[in-house]
Write a protein that holds these residues in place. Structure first.
Motif, PDB file in Angstrom:
ATOM      1  N   PRO A  17       0.888  -1.187   0.075  1.00 37.98           N
ATOM      2  CA  PRO A  17       0.100   0.067  -0.051  1.00 37.98           C
ATOM      3  C   PRO A  17       0.744   1.240   0.076  1.00 37.98           C
ATOM      4  CG  PRO A  17       0.043  -1.147   2.185  1.00 37.98           C
ATOM      5  CD  PRO A  17       0.326  -1.880   1.246  1.00 37.98           C
ATOM      6  N   ASP A  18       1.787   1.211   0.520  1.00 40.83           N
ATOM      7  CA  ASP A  18       2.790   2.322   0.511  1.00 40.83           C
ATOM      8  C   ASP A  18       4.001   2.408  -0.458  1.00 40.83           C
ATOM      9  OD1 ASP A  18       4.540   0.376   1.684  1.00 40.83           O
ATOM     10  OD2 ASP A  18       5.240   1.713   3.401  1.00 40.83           O
ATOM     11  N   GLY A  19       3.760   1.255  -1.310  1.00 37.20           N
ATOM     12  CA  GLY A  19       4.807   1.202  -2.328  1.00 37.20           C
ATOM     13  C   GLY A  19       6.061   0.302  -2.143  1.00 37.20           C
ATOM     14  N   THR A  20       6.265   0.328  -0.827  1.00 36.35           N
ATOM     15  CA  THR A  20       7.156  -0.691  -0.325  1.00 36.35           C
ATOM     16  C   THR A  20       7.006  -2.258  -0.544  1.00 36.35           C
ATOM     17  OG1 THR A  20       8.036   0.785   1.158  1.00 36.35           O
ATOM     18  CG2 THR A  20       9.129  -1.334   1.289  1.00 36.35           C
ATOM     19  N   ILE A  21       7.766  -3.156  -1.210  1.00 38.60           N
ATOM     20  CA  ILE A  21       7.284  -4.380  -1.441  1.00 38.60           C
ATOM     21  C   ILE A  21       7.976  -5.411  -0.017  1.00 38.60           C
ATOM     22  CG2 ILE A  21       7.585  -6.626  -2.702  1.00 38.60           C
ATOM     23  CD1 ILE A  21       7.767  -4.424  -5.151  1.00 38.60           C
ATOM     24  N   GLN A  22       7.144  -5.880   0.576  1.00 43.53           N
ATOM     25  CA  GLN A  22       7.834  -6.504   1.967  1.00 43.53           C
ATOM     26  C   GLN A  22       7.988  -8.117   1.653  1.00 43.53           C
ATOM     27  OE1 GLN A  22       8.284  -4.754   4.434  1.00 43.53           O
ATOM     28  NE2 GLN A  22       7.260  -2.792   4.246  1.00 43.53           N
ATOM     29  N   GLY A  23       7.304  -8.995   0.773  1.00 36.41           N
ATOM     30  CA  GLY A  23       7.447 -10.157   0.653  1.00 36.41           C
ATOM     31  C   GLY A  23       8.663 -10.733   0.396  1.00 36.41           C
ATOM     32  N   ILE A  24       9.432  -9.853  -0.533  1.00 35.00           N
ATOM     33  CA  ILE A  24      10.576 -10.403  -1.075  1.00 35.00           C
ATOM     34  C   ILE A  24      11.820 -10.625  -0.054  1.00 35.00           C
ATOM     35  CG2 ILE A  24      12.652  -9.690  -2.634  1.00 35.00           C
ATOM     36  CD1 ILE A  24      10.560  -8.312  -4.227  1.00 35.00           C
ATOM     37  N   ARG A  25      11.707  -9.722   1.176  1.00 35.35           N
ATOM     38  CA  ARG A  25      12.661  -9.710   2.086  1.00 35.35           C
ATOM     39  C   ARG A  25      12.095 -10.882   2.983  1.00 35.35           C
ATOM     40  NH1 ARG A  25      17.476  -9.357   3.072  1.00 35.35           N
ATOM     41  NH2 ARG A  25      17.402  -7.812   1.683  1.00 35.35           N
ATOM     42  N   LYS A  26      11.095 -11.015   3.025  1.00 36.17           N
ATOM     43  CA  LYS A  26      10.647 -12.560   3.804  1.00 36.17           C
ATOM     44  C   LYS A  26      11.111 -13.565   3.374  1.00 36.17           C
ATOM     45  CE  LYS A  26       6.654  -9.972   5.809  1.00 36.17           C
ATOM     46  NZ  LYS A  26       5.187  -9.895   6.036  1.00 36.17           N
ATOM     47  N   ASN A  27      10.943 -13.675   1.934  1.00 34.95           N
ATOM     48  CA  ASN A  27      11.499 -14.885   1.298  1.00 34.95           C
ATOM     49  C   ASN A  27      12.878 -15.255   1.244  1.00 34.95           C
ATOM     50  OD1 ASN A  27       8.692 -15.962   0.646  1.00 34.95           O
ATOM     51  ND2 ASN A  27       8.687 -14.750  -1.196  1.00 34.95           N
ATOM     52  N   ILE A  28      13.778 -14.039   1.239  1.00 37.17           N
ATOM     53  CA  ILE A  28      15.171 -13.926   1.526  1.00 37.17           C
ATOM     54  C   ILE A  28      15.596 -14.686   2.802  1.00 37.17           C
ATOM     55  CG2 ILE A  28      17.240 -12.620   1.308  1.00 37.17           C
ATOM     56  CD1 ILE A  28      15.737 -11.084  -0.918  1.00 37.17           C
ATOM     57  N   ASP A  29      15.055 -14.045   3.908  1.00 41.81           N
ATOM     58  CA  ASP A  29      15.266 -14.222   5.047  1.00 41.81           C
ATOM     59  C   ASP A  29      15.059 -15.883   5.548  1.00 41.81           C
ATOM     60  OD1 ASP A  29      16.064 -11.691   5.545  1.00 41.81           O
ATOM     61  OD2 ASP A  29      14.249 -10.938   6.425  1.00 41.81           O
ATOM     62  N   SER A  30      13.622 -16.120   4.924  1.00 43.32           N
ATOM     63  CA  SER A  30      13.422 -17.576   5.183  1.00 43.32           C
ATOM     64  C   SER A  30      14.246 -18.762   4.487  1.00 43.32           C
ATOM     65  CB  SER A  30      11.972 -17.790   4.824  1.00 43.32           C
ATOM     66  OG  SER A  30      11.667 -17.865   3.429  1.00 43.32           O
ATOM     67  N   GLY A  31      15.112 -18.205   3.479  1.00 41.49           N
ATOM     68  CA  GLY A  31      15.735 -19.126   2.397  1.00 41.49           C
ATOM     69  C   GLY A  31      15.223 -19.553   1.394  1.00 41.49           C
ATOM     70  N   LYS A  32      13.634 -18.993   1.202  1.00 43.41           N
ATOM     71  CA  LYS A  32      13.172 -19.463  -0.131  1.00 43.41           C
ATOM     72  C   LYS A  32      13.764 -18.994  -1.352  1.00 43.41           C
ATOM     73  CE  LYS A  32       8.581 -19.088  -1.981  1.00 43.41           C
ATOM     74  NZ  LYS A  32       7.136 -18.559  -2.084  1.00 43.41           N
ATOM     75  N   LEU A  33      14.347 -17.683  -1.319  1.00 43.75           N
ATOM     76  CA  LEU A  33      14.907 -16.819  -2.286  1.00 43.75           C
ATOM     77  C   LEU A  33      16.270 -16.291  -1.896  1.00 43.75           C
ATOM     78  CD1 LEU A  33      13.989 -15.389  -4.954  1.00 43.75           C
ATOM     79  CD2 LEU A  33      13.421 -13.610  -3.655  1.00 43.75           C
ATOM     80  N   LYS A  34      17.168 -16.353  -2.807  1.00 43.50           N
ATOM     81  CA  LYS A  34      18.338 -15.863  -2.696  1.00 43.50           C
ATOM     82  C   LYS A  34      18.713 -14.429  -3.227  1.00 43.50           C
ATOM     83  CE  LYS A  34      20.667 -20.035  -2.682  1.00 43.50           C
ATOM     84  NZ  LYS A  34      21.933 -20.894  -3.371  1.00 43.50           N
ATOM     85  N   ALA A  35      17.706 -13.842  -4.338  1.00 48.12           N
ATOM     86  CA  ALA A  35      17.851 -12.546  -4.658  1.00 48.12           C
ATOM     87  C   ALA A  35      16.985 -12.334  -5.909  1.00 48.12           C
ATOM     88  CB  ALA A  35      18.973 -12.122  -5.346  1.00 48.12           C
ATOM     89  N   CYS A  36      16.295 -11.077  -5.771  1.00 45.81           N
ATOM     90  CA  CYS A  36      15.323 -10.610  -6.887  1.00 45.81           C
ATOM     91  C   CYS A  36      16.257  -9.314  -7.593  1.00 45.81           C
ATOM     92  CB  CYS A  36      13.971 -10.310  -6.527  1.00 45.81           C
ATOM     93  SG  CYS A  36      12.855  -9.819  -7.836  1.00 45.81           S
ATOM     94  N   ALA A  37      16.009  -9.192  -8.681  1.00 46.29           N
ATOM     95  CA  ALA A  37      16.457  -8.131  -9.692  1.00 46.29           C
ATOM     96  C   ALA A  37      15.852  -7.445 -10.485  1.00 46.29           C
ATOM     97  CB  ALA A  37      18.010  -8.591 -10.077  1.00 46.29           C
ATOM     98  N   VAL A  38      15.524  -6.296 -10.839  1.00 47.35           N
ATOM     99  CA  VAL A  38      14.996  -5.864 -11.981  1.00 47.35           C
ATOM    100  C   VAL A  38      16.046  -4.648 -12.608  1.00 47.35           C
ATOM    101  CG1 VAL A  38      12.548  -6.049 -10.847  1.00 47.35           C
ATOM    102  CG2 VAL A  38      13.748  -3.928 -10.303  1.00 47.35           C
ATOM    103  N   VAL A  39      15.602  -4.616 -13.770  1.00 46.81           N
ATOM    104  CA  VAL A  39      16.717  -3.764 -14.470  1.00 46.81           C
ATOM    105  C   VAL A  39      15.835  -2.489 -15.193  1.00 46.81           C
ATOM    106  CG1 VAL A  39      18.221  -3.806 -16.455  1.00 46.81           C
ATOM    107  CG2 VAL A  39      18.061  -5.768 -15.402  1.00 46.81           C
ATOM    108  N   THR A  40      16.629  -1.229 -15.155  1.00 44.63           N
ATOM    109  CA  THR A  40      16.223   0.013 -15.438  1.00 44.63           C
ATOM    110  C   THR A  40      17.271   0.822 -16.262  1.00 44.63           C
ATOM    111  OG1 THR A  40      16.994   1.175 -13.355  1.00 44.63           O
ATOM    112  CG2 THR A  40      14.490   0.152 -13.314  1.00 44.63           C
ATOM    113  N   THR A  41      16.650   1.706 -16.805  1.00 39.57           N
ATOM    114  CA  THR A  41      17.680   2.738 -17.642  1.00 39.57           C
ATOM    115  C   THR A  41      17.639   3.959 -16.903  1.00 39.57           C
ATOM    116  OG1 THR A  41      17.538   1.349 -19.464  1.00 39.57           O
ATOM    117  CG2 THR A  41      18.472   3.738 -19.730  1.00 39.57           C
TER     118      THR A  41
END
Length: 401
Positions: free
Chosen positions: A152-176
């Protein structure tokens, strides 16, 4: 007696392990799975279809590293943010694309209003042929992303939770970065190693809706997004090596899902427009060259690198390693398919489609990037599902332990 029994058990376990390894062999390191989701605007619905088949018919893969560019970053963020199983994550992804409509992505000015403003503009900025803030307002997309990413405030919270739990190692998005002309990869989780060049840098951050908005901001059509006093747009503009973020984040097996149709030699020789090509055809060729063609070249480079690594002794590899790559791509021309739905465009985009002569080319590729229409995206999901079904054996082998 119990202690003696434990020693004997450990002895036979060690003996068994040594026998399984054989002389001179080393234990096999578990694979680090990465997924690369390319751009293509509305065509990214195709990726959801491929993943749906994987979720329905293959053992649930553990996607350690998830990267996305342009519209692929929307899919990447959803997968990385979801707290459920892989099947649940993909189900939510399918629901999102099935319900998505143009009104959820942009607000387009009325054609007459746009022309009137262009003619009667009272300042230099207002009389520019292409408005600096883009031809359409993408505020609806920002709100839609906040909803599906539970931010709701624009901050994505679930990615950090998945990293902390070991489910995910990294997520990356590319911009110019429009201010410096650099490709900027925003990474949450594991840091990139050795992936920086003068025109390609990475930034550790907590990903937000603004990062996704920036990555999806098609030049001229969608407005650039301010992040830390710089303005960012679509990450595919200067991304010469689409596989690079996943490689430098440590992936050893990469599934890349492209939205570009690979024509046969016979098909490539057939003109898709009669006579002098309309602007829509030329614009489409440019967009494909900028956003989609580079994955093919990068995949070829990786294949050659793998062959070279195989010929080198371990001490001569300079840190290089073999990386398994599986590229999924459409079996149909998604650009050509979009011509059946161009009547669904609204406002100024409908005016532009007519002005560019989109109806005079059989494959209006630029149109497929902005055609966020339920009928079109649902068709792409089905094509993705069917294509994955046709490649079942390759996908099963890729995800096999």
């Amino acid at each position: 007696m119990q202690r003696l029994k434990s020693h004997v058990e450990r002895f036979f376990q060690t003996l068994s392990a040594q026998s399984a390894l054989g002389a001179g062999n080393q234990p096999k390191t578990p694979a680090t799975y990465g997924i690369v989701l390319s751009g293509g605007g509305a065509r990214a619905a195709y990726q959801a279809g491929v993943l749906q088949y994987v979720a329905d018919h293959l053992e649930s893969p553990n996607l350690d590293i998830i990267t996305g560019v342009s519209a692929g970053s929307i899919n990447a963020a959803q997968l990385a943010n979801d707290q459920g199983t892989f099947q649940q994550s993909v189900s939510n992804l399918i629901t999102g694309w099935s319900e998505l409509d143009a009104d959820d992505v942009y607000k387009a000015s009325n054609s007459f209003t746009f022309l009137l403003k262009l003619i009667k503009g009272s300042s230099d900025k207002e009389t520019e042929l292409l408005p600096r803030a883009g031809l359409v307002d993408t505020a609806p997309l920002s709100e839609y992303l906040k909803k599906i990413l539970h931010a709701p405030d624009g901050t994505i919270q679930g990615i950090r939770k998945n990293i902390d739990s070991g489910k995910l190692k990294a997520c990356a998005v590319v911009t110019t970065d429009y201010s410096t002309a650099q490709t900027v990869t925003w990474v949450e989780g594991r840091a990139m190693e050795g992936g920086e060049r003068p025109n390609r840098i990475s930034r550790q951050t907590q990903l937000s809706v603004d990062h996704i908005m920036a990555s999806t901001s098609l030049p001229f059509l969608f407005p650039a997004i301010p992040i830390h006093n710089h303005f960012y747009g679509d990450g595919g503009i200067r991304q010469a090596e689409p596989l690079s973020p996943a490689v430098h984040l440590g992936a050893t097996k990469i599934l890349a899902i492209s939205t570009r149709y690979s024509r046969t030699m016979e098909q490539a020789l057939i003109p898709v427009a009669a006579g002098y090509p309309p602007a829509a055809q030329i614009f489409g060729v440019l967009l494909n060259a900028v956003f989609l063609d580079r994955l093919d070249q990068d995949a070829l480079t990786l294949e050659r690198t793998n062959k070279m690594v195989a010929q080198l002794a371990q001490e001569s590899r300079l840190g290089m390693k073999h990386i398994d790559l599986l590229v999924m791509r459409p079996s149909q021309d998604l650009g050509k398919l979009s011509s059946e739905f161009q009547h669904d465009l609204k406002g100024v985009l409908s005016l532009i489609a007519r002005g560019l002569g989109s109806s005079d080319t059989e494959s209006p590729d630029w149109l497929s990037m902005i055609l966020f229409d339920n009928a079109y995206t649902s068709k792409l999901i089905q094509i993705g599902y069917d294509d994955a079904k046709a490649k079942h054996d390759k996908l099963a082998a890729f995800f096999a332990a």
